[in-house]
Design a protein around this motif. Structure first.
Motif, short mmCIF file in Angstrom:
data_model
loop_
_atom_site.label_atom_id
_atom_site.label_comp_id
_atom_site.label_asym_id
_atom_site.label_seq_id
_atom_site.Cartn_x
_atom_site.Cartn_y
_atom_site.Cartn_z
N ALA B 114 0.99 -1.21 -0.02
CA ALA B 114 -0.06 0.24 -0.31
C ALA B 114 1.44 1.07 -0.02
CB ALA B 114 -1.11 -0.08 1.58
N ALA B 115 1.83 1.03 0.27
CA ALA B 115 2.67 2.79 1.24
C ALA B 115 3.29 2.30 -0.84
CB ALA B 115 3.91 2.59 2.10
N GLU B 116 4.35 1.43 -1.55
CA GLU B 116 4.37 1.63 -2.14
C GLU B 116 3.28 2.38 -3.47
OE1 GLU B 116 5.68 -1.60 -5.26
OE2 GLU B 116 6.86 -2.08 -3.05
N VAL B 117 2.38 2.16 -3.53
CA VAL B 117 1.27 2.59 -4.47
C VAL B 117 0.60 3.67 -3.96
CG1 VAL B 117 -1.14 2.20 -4.40
CG2 VAL B 117 0.74 0.15 -5.11
N VAL B 118 0.96 4.29 -2.41
CA VAL B 118 0.73 5.91 -2.70
C VAL B 118 1.75 6.42 -2.60
CG1 VAL B 118 -0.41 6.66 -0.66
CG2 VAL B 118 -1.11 4.66 0.07
N ALA B 119 2.29 6.32 -3.10
CA ALA B 119 4.13 6.77 -3.47
C ALA B 119 4.13 7.11 -5.04
CB ALA B 119 5.30 6.34 -2.45
N GLU B 120 3.65 5.61 -5.05
CA GLU B 120 3.94 5.83 -6.42
C GLU B 120 2.66 7.02 -7.17
OE1 GLU B 120 3.96 2.26 -8.78
OE2 GLU B 120 5.27 1.91 -7.87
N GLY B 121 1.77 7.05 -6.37
CA GLY B 121 -0.52 7.51 -7.48
C GLY B 121 0.70 9.41 -6.48
N ILE B 124 1.88 10.31 -0.68
CA ILE B 124 3.02 10.65 -0.03
C ILE B 124 4.67 10.56 -1.00
CG2 ILE B 124 2.02 9.43 1.98
CD1 ILE B 124 3.64 7.48 0.99
N GLU B 125 5.41 11.65 0.13
CA GLU B 125 6.79 11.93 -0.84
C GLU B 125 7.45 10.36 -1.05
OE1 GLU B 125 9.99 14.03 0.48
OE2 GLU B 125 8.21 15.01 1.79
N ALA B 130 9.56 8.16 3.33
CA ALA B 130 8.33 8.08 4.01
C ALA B 130 7.61 7.23 3.49
CB ALA B 130 7.93 8.99 2.21
N GLN B 131 7.50 6.23 2.42
CA GLN B 131 7.24 4.60 2.45
C GLN B 131 7.05 3.95 3.67
OE1 GLN B 131 8.27 2.71 -1.22
NE2 GLN B 131 8.34 3.94 -1.92
N GLU B 132 7.92 3.76 4.45
CA GLU B 132 8.34 3.39 5.75
C GLU B 132 7.27 4.00 6.95
OE1 GLU B 132 12.54 2.60 6.75
OE2 GLU B 132 12.55 0.54 5.17
N ALA B 242 -10.90 6.27 9.38
CA ALA B 242 -10.77 7.86 9.78
C ALA B 242 -9.74 7.97 9.89
CB ALA B 242 -11.06 6.76 11.38
N PHE B 243 -8.67 7.27 10.52
CA PHE B 243 -6.83 8.46 9.57
C PHE B 243 -7.08 8.35 8.77
CE2 PHE B 243 -3.35 5.92 7.42
CZ PHE B 243 -2.19 6.80 8.39
N GLY B 244 -7.61 7.57 7.44
CA GLY B 244 -7.55 8.92 6.49
C GLY B 244 -8.18 10.32 6.48
N LEU B 245 -9.01 10.60 6.65
CA LEU B 245 -10.35 11.58 7.18
C LEU B 245 -9.35 12.16 8.34
CD1 LEU B 245 -13.74 10.36 7.91
CD2 LEU B 245 -13.11 12.10 6.74
N ILE B 246 -8.48 11.87 8.95
CA ILE B 246 -7.83 12.63 9.68
C ILE B 246 -6.57 12.95 9.30
CG2 ILE B 246 -6.34 13.46 12.05
CD1 ILE B 246 -8.42 10.55 13.10
N GLY B 247 -6.07 12.68 8.76
CA GLY B 247 -5.32 13.07 7.59
C GLY B 247 -4.09 12.07 7.40
N VAL B 248 -3.76 11.77 6.12
CA VAL B 248 -2.62 10.92 5.76
C VAL B 248 -1.33 11.55 5.86
CG1 VAL B 248 -1.68 8.99 3.95
CG2 VAL B 248 -3.86 9.54 4.21
#
Lengths: 253, 248
Positions: B114-121, B124-125, B130-132, B242-248
């Motif tokens: 998920a971290a990999e994908v979110v970073a590629e998207g 996040i940096e 940042a991924q870790e 909820a974590f996504g709502l509060i802020g990634v």
């Protein structure tokens, strides 16, 4: 080198549960641990095992799922279309067949599911057939994954599917015999083993990056969620069929 | 020693049985349907050694849990179920859910992906740090949610509230949060519900449930022991949304 970095990370991963168990044991319960040397050997095995698993995960499980997605959705493999024309979802039929086969085959042979279904058969006094129960879970799982791949192909939002599945679960819960409900809810969790989860995750993400117009972030996840929900529905469905059959038998006699 | 080796081999056989259908299906598709050479960068030998790592690693992991962690964990669960102190019971329930989820291999796998994908998207940096950080936070959120779920499950066993109303309540909360949460987190949130319930969490949490249900009069260990896991697969969805709502 890679082994050492993973080992260090893994020590940190296992530390909380070790601290919790020993903390409660020595500080709250205040009893000595029996066979301490065996316990320590056990933790050593947990550490090395987890490191090896994570190495193999990166080297085999993730690539295998991604590879299948890439090959089955590549333009060379799919039927020809005229340049620029939107592909029909049915062109990806091999993807659906593959998803169904992976889901059904991994679930039907799952050791923990076999154990649970035998237990359920005993409790029910023979009204629940363990093999039929396993088939019900396997069909649910396979259907869930297939629906997940179809959703990625279509690019529809996951929450519609989850909403639909939740509604089905709720309706089924109200109609089903009480005693099957906890078992049904649990059968969703049983289907996703440590080996199948990474493959399914990689399959979904691979599909989302191979199919034009889909993005891994928006469309790649959700297969595991659907794979967990549909067994609940099929198990309760099976329980209803069993009850209906018993009723019909009683009417005849 | 000899029995030890035997039981280890049995665990290997179980892991192989988990893996065999995957190999068969993928092998069939490769040889009969796709009939293409493996693409660049994927080496058959790497795949085979990787699978051997997976089988040996998972077997060692499970066997190590069986001889090391589970006996103490199950024993503790029984002790706390009988002890009668509510505060300690809930503290232990939370800690057990939290600690066992942190080390769950399937969760580690999905969180990293998920971290990999979110970073590629670009959410996040695109750096390793940042991924870790993202993967770690995600796992902590999921672990906290399972801890909470076990507490709710214990509460249910103590009070005898019906399982399905509570689960349906959980579904309603999850769906409501879905409407407000950022779209990128929804898939990850729903998937994290499915990965929490595998190798470590299920046996330990079930031991606590069955221990409690046996200790309390009028509870059926078979019926009430099961329910804990159902909560452990709904609560992560709520927490991650909820974590996504509060802020990634």
């Amino acid at each position: 080198m890679q082994f050492l970095t993973i080992l260090l990370d893994t020590v940190l991963d296992v530390l909380p549960i070790v601290a919790i168990i020993f903390g409660f044991q020595y500080l709250v319960i205040r009893k000595k641990v029996r066979h301490l040397s065996t316990v320590i050997a056990g933790f050593g095995m947990v550490l090395i095992g987890l490191v090896l698993f994570l190495l193999g995960l990166e080297q085999a499980l993730f690539p295998m799922g991604g590879l299948m997605a890439e090959q089955l959705a590549s333009p060379d493999f799919l039927p020809m279309v005229v340049e620029g024309v939107q592909r029909h979802w049915s062109d990806y039929y091999w993807v659906y067949i593959f998803a169904f086969a992976i889901g059904a085959s991994t679930t039907i042979a799952e050791p923990s599911l076999i154990a649970v279904s035998l237990k359920a058969g005993e409790i029910s006094g023979g009204t629940i057939n363990p093999l039929m129960l396993r088939i019900a879970v396997a069909i649910g799982m396979a259907f869930g994954i297939t629906l997940g791949t179809w959703r990625i192909v279509m690019g529809w939002p996951l929450h519609w599917f989850v909403l639909g599945a939740y509604l089905l679960v709720i309706i089924q819960t109200l109609l089903s015999p009480r005693s099957i409900i906890p078992l049904a809810y649990d059968s969703g969790g049983v289907t996703t083993s440590t080996i199948t989860v990474p493959i399914i995750a990689a399959l979904g993400l691979g599909l989302a990056s191979s199919i034009p117009g889909r993005s891994p972030v928006m469309d790649g996840f959700g297969m595991i969620a659907l794979a967990c929900l549909f067994p609940i529905i099929t198990v309760m469905g099976y329980a209803q069929i069993v009850r209906w059959k018993i009723k019909r038998m009683e009417k005849k006699t | 020693m000899k029995t030890m080796l035997f039981s280890f081999l049995r665990t290997v056989r179980d892991s192989l049985r988990d893996l065999a259908p995957v190999i068969l299906v993928i092998g069939f598709f490769q040889l009969v349907v796709i009939r293409q050479p493996l693409p660049e960068g994927i080496d058959l030998l790497d795949l085979v050694t990787g699978l051997i790592y997976v089988v040996v690693g998972l077997s060692l992991f499970i066997k190590g849990l069986q001889i090391g962690l589970f006996p103490i964990g199950e024993n503790l669960a029984r002790e706390f179920a009988n002890k009668g102190s509510m505060l300690w019971l809930f503290a232990f329930a939370f800690a057990l859910g939290f600690g066992s989820t942190v080390a769950e291999p399937a969760l580690i796998a999905v969180a990293n992906k998920a971290a990999e994908v979110v970073a590629e998207g670009g959410l996040i940096e695109h750096t390793v740090a940042a991924q870790e950080q993202f993967a770690f936070t995600l796992r902590m959120v999921v672990a906290a949610s399972v801890g909470t779920a076990v507490c709710v499950g214990v509460l249910r066993i103590l009070t005898g509230w019906p399982l399905h109303y509570m689960i349906i309540g959980g579904y309603v909360i999850a769906l409501t949060l879905t409407m407000f949460a950022p779209e990128e987190i929804i898939g990850i949130a729903y998937d994290s519900g499915g990965v929490t319930t595998s190798t470590i969490t299920v046996p330990l949490v079930t031991a606590l449930g069955v221990g409690l249900a046996t200790a309390i009069k009028g509870r059926n260990p078979m019926l009430d022991g099961f329910g804990l896991i159902a909560f452990a697969s709904v609560m992560p969805i709520i927490f991650v949304l909820a974590f996504g709502l509060i802020g990634v």
